[in-house]
Design a protein around this motif. Structure first.
Motif, PDB file in Angstrom:
ATOM      1  N   TRP A 336       0.813  -1.224   0.000  1.00  0.00           N
ATOM      2  CA  TRP A 336       0.000   0.000   0.000  1.00  0.00           C
ATOM      3  C   TRP A 336       0.844   1.270   0.000  1.00  0.00           C
ATOM      4  N   LYS A 405     -13.230  -9.335   1.351  1.00  0.00           N
ATOM      5  CA  LYS A 405     -13.622  -8.264   0.435  1.00  0.00           C
ATOM      6  C   LYS A 405     -12.513  -8.138  -0.597  1.00  0.00           C
ATOM      7  N   HIS A 455     -15.564  -5.706  -4.667  1.00  0.00           N
ATOM      8  CA  HIS A 455     -15.669  -4.273  -5.016  1.00  0.00           C
ATOM      9  C   HIS A 455     -15.056  -4.067  -6.397  1.00  0.00           C
ATOM     10  N   GLU A 480     -18.544   5.543   0.125  1.00  0.00           N
ATOM     11  CA  GLU A 480     -17.212   6.144   0.015  1.00  0.00           C
ATOM     12  C   GLU A 480     -17.218   7.445  -0.789  1.00  0.00           C
TER      13      GLU A 480
END
Ligand code: NOJ
Ligand code: CA
Length: 680
Positions: A336, A405, A455, A480
């Protein structure tokens, strides 16, 4: 039962046309399939008035001759079905599948020519049809270059449509448009419209497996073509041997809620292929998530890193105390740092950051009776994910994770895969390649008894029936966007979703933001453009078997009375009824809880939401069981509530009601009402 299919000879122009007919069980919907002018077509009437005018059927292929002109009906076979089946979880436990079917075979008048069957099913709430290409000479390998299916809307000049654009960079994440039907360019499905006589139609597809997603391309005013999202090499669909296409679906009703109260999409999917799915668990979750979206935490490492062992323990404590089943943790794995949007190649799906002790958290969660919810963000680098997928699920299985997810953040058309020759290709989220990739992920997860919440998904086409571990997905603008979207979701967004996106299946919208003022209130900041009562109503209105309480724990602790509703509301239902509504304006839902875990199966819930207009809605409580009393816990907009500057004015009261009562719901601007009817 009436004859549901007949083969007629009718004199049309200079040629004899053959016609096959199939009617819905209540006879209100009638489909006529014809070979007039040697062109395969179908038309649909609703209550004796045309709804879909004669519309072309067929294909063009790369090598084979087109299924287009010169075809006649050669065979017709009819069947009627009236059966019920059970959902392991869902909007209702028992689903009725009642339809009449006709399978119509087309061929050219030539020896050894190709044949094609189009199977139509007429339900009381609409029509589904699919193409079936049998095993036949010359079709060992088929490249479809174009599907010729049309949807020619009758009365198009006076019709209104609600839609989002297709083939855009932002996938399905657009604000819904309301326009004249004739002004719609390329649009995604579910595509919903209304003609001036009040007929509501929604076009979509069911059981999208190993095929390209269909979008709608208005070629002539009112006539939409099935436009297949192509591979990076331009081919629409690649098949081997015999195949069936997904079902093209046309829901028809004389009210907006008639579209919502239909099980046609599920009924057109295959039964459960996973066997015992008792390990697939509906439930509620919290997570290390919203903080990243409002910039108080980061996915990447450093001072503001969200996914630390300590913070996760805090969330687990909170979850255990308030009855949540899981804690989603994003940003737990290496990859990330830097610009994760563009650096998806470096994501590891097995290597946690140093400050995230997954083994310790697995133990801690077990003690607390709370599960970790996993997260796999790919940034659209699907080959990198594919290489690690099995190990990644194995790690999570070992860590007592039963729900993951996934994320495919990448511009539309920019999903990166490395092909068999090592060359990077860029694909759409809704082309055949990704349709297969998403399902591969879901099937592999099932082997590890893991459920998937996708998603940046492919749109839902009811595959949860066949693969019940595909528990939810995004596929529209979620909460979001209220943190950082331009613009945030407008007040009409929820009553828009209810009649469009939600017709496809469950959405992981992530409701329940209690602090709307993180950037200040008013109408020119990023914030949920709703009242607090409307945030509560979302748990009933927007169906999903998993629901997040998306806000930070401290914001729930600051409003304990409102938070009680989120603690009470279940996510699995015995029955669901859309009671009232208009597309983009408002919707009222009643749902009865299903018996499981701490839920007795006796309580009902109601959720109502409105757009920017305040409104008063009368609701008859005749859905409640007669002769029973319920204690209604009513969470409604306060007298002075309005979404812009007074969203928190919430009025909570209790009163005893029964099926003979009526309630008057007063919704503020972008307001809502949420009710628990506790059985007494
Ligand atoms: C987009 C998802 O919709 C969102 O929920 C998630 O936090 C980010 N991707 C990061 O994976
Ligand atoms: Ca998203």
């Amino acid at each position: 039962m009436r004859t549901s299919a007949l083969l007629l000879l009718a004199f049309a122009g200079n040629s004899f046309a053959q016609t096959a007919v199939v009617e819905s069980p209540n006879s209100q919907i009638k489909v006529t399939i014809s070979d007039e002018n040697s062109t395969p077509s179908y038309a649909i009437s609703f209550k004796n008035k045309p709804a879909i005018n004669a519309s072309r059927l067929g294909f063009e292929f790369k090598t084979q001759a087109a299924f287009r002109d010169g075809f006649k009906i050669t065979h017709v076979k009819q069947q009627s079905v009236n059966t019920q089946w059970q959902q392991p979880w869902g909007e209702r436990q028992t689903v009725t599948d009642k339809h009449n079917e006709v399978a119509v075979t087309f061929a050219k008048n030539e020896p050894n020519g190709a044949t094609y069957t189009v199977r139509f099913r007429a339900f009381d709430s609409g029509v589904g049809f699919r193409y079936e290409v049998p095993k036949q000479a010359g079709f060992d390998q088929t490249h479809i270059t174009k599907e010729l299916t049309e949807f020619a809307i009758n009365n198009n000049n006076n019709a209104t449509a609600w839609w989002i654009p297709a083939r855009g960079w932002n996938r399905y994440e657009y604000v819904y448009n309301t326009t004249a039907l004739n002004d719609v360019p390329l649009a995604h499905t579910p595509f919903t419209l209304k003609t001036n006589d009040g007929t509501h139609i929604s076009i979509h597809e069911a059981a999208l497996v190993d095929y390209a997603g269909m979008v709608l391309n208005q070629r002539r005013p009112g006539t939409f073509n099935a436009d297949l999202t192509p591979w990076s090499d331009g081919i629409a669909v690649k098949k081997q041997g015999a195949f069936n296409t997904p079902w093209r679906t046309i829901q028809i009703a004389d009210s907006a809620v008639g579209l919502v109260n239909s099980d046609i999409i599920l009924n057109l999917n295959e039964p459960n292929k996973l066997g015992d799915v008792s390990w697939v668990k509906p439930g509620k979750y919290v997570g290390i998530w919203w903080g990243m979206h409002i910039n108080t935490q980061t996915w990447g490492s450093g001072e503001k890193h969200g996914a630390t062992t300590q913070t996760t323990k805090y969330y687990m404590d909170f979850a255990a105390e308030y009855g949540f089943d899981g804690v989603l943790v994003e940003g737990w794995n290496i990859g990330w740092d830097g610009d994760w949007f563009f650096n998806g190649d470096v994501f590891s799906f097995t290597q946690p950051y140093d400050d995230f002790d997954i083994a310790a958290l697995t133990q801690y969660g077990k003690q607390k009776g709370v599960q970790l919810i996993g997260h796999h963000e790919t940034s659209g680098n699907v080959s990198n994910y594919r290489d690690q997928m099995d190990e990644a699920f194995a790690l999570y299985e070992k860590s007592n994770v039963s729900q993951v997810k996934t994320g495919y953040v990448a511009d539309g058309g920019n999903i990166k895969r490395i092909d068999e020759n090592g060359i990077a290709r860029h694909e759409w989220h809704d082309g055949q390649f990704m349709v297969n990739e998403y399902l591969y992920n879901v099937k592999l997860a099932a082997k590890h008894k893991i459920s998937i919440n996708t998603h940046e998904p492919i749109k839902d086409t009811g595959l949860r029936r066949t693969y019940p571990n595909w528990i939810a997905r995004e596929g529209a603008r979620g909460q979001e966007f209220n943190a950082w979207g331009t613009p945030p979701n407008p007040p009409e967004h929820i009553p828009m979703l209810a009649f469009t996106r939600m017709l496809a299946g469950p959405m992981d919208f992530t409701p329940g933001i209690f602090d709307m003022g993180f950037n200040g209130l008013g109408d020119d900041t990023n914030r949920p453009q709703t009242t607090l009562a409307k945030q509560l109503a979302l748990y009933v209105v927007l169906y999903s078997p998993i629901q997040m309480a998306a806000d930070l724990p401290k914001n729930y602790l600051a409003k304990p009375d409102a938070f009680q509703f989120i603690q009470d509301v279940p996510t699995d239902w015995q029955q669901s009824i859309a009671l009232d509504g208009e597309v983009g304006d408002f919707i009222v839902f009643a749902r009865k809880e299903r018996k499981r875990d701490k839920y007795s199966g006796n309580d009902w819930y109601l959720g109502a939401v409105t757009d920017e207009k305040a409104r008063t809605i009368e609701v008859k409580l005749d859905f409640l069981e007669k002769g029973k009393k319920f204690e209604a816990h009513i969470y409604q907009d306060g007298k002075n509530a309005e979404w812009k500057n007074n969203p928190y004015d919430l009025d909570i009261k209790k009163r005893v009601v029964s099926a003979n009562d009526k309630l008057t719901l007063k919704l503020a601007t972008s307001g809502g009402t949420a009710i628990r009817f506790k059985a007494l």
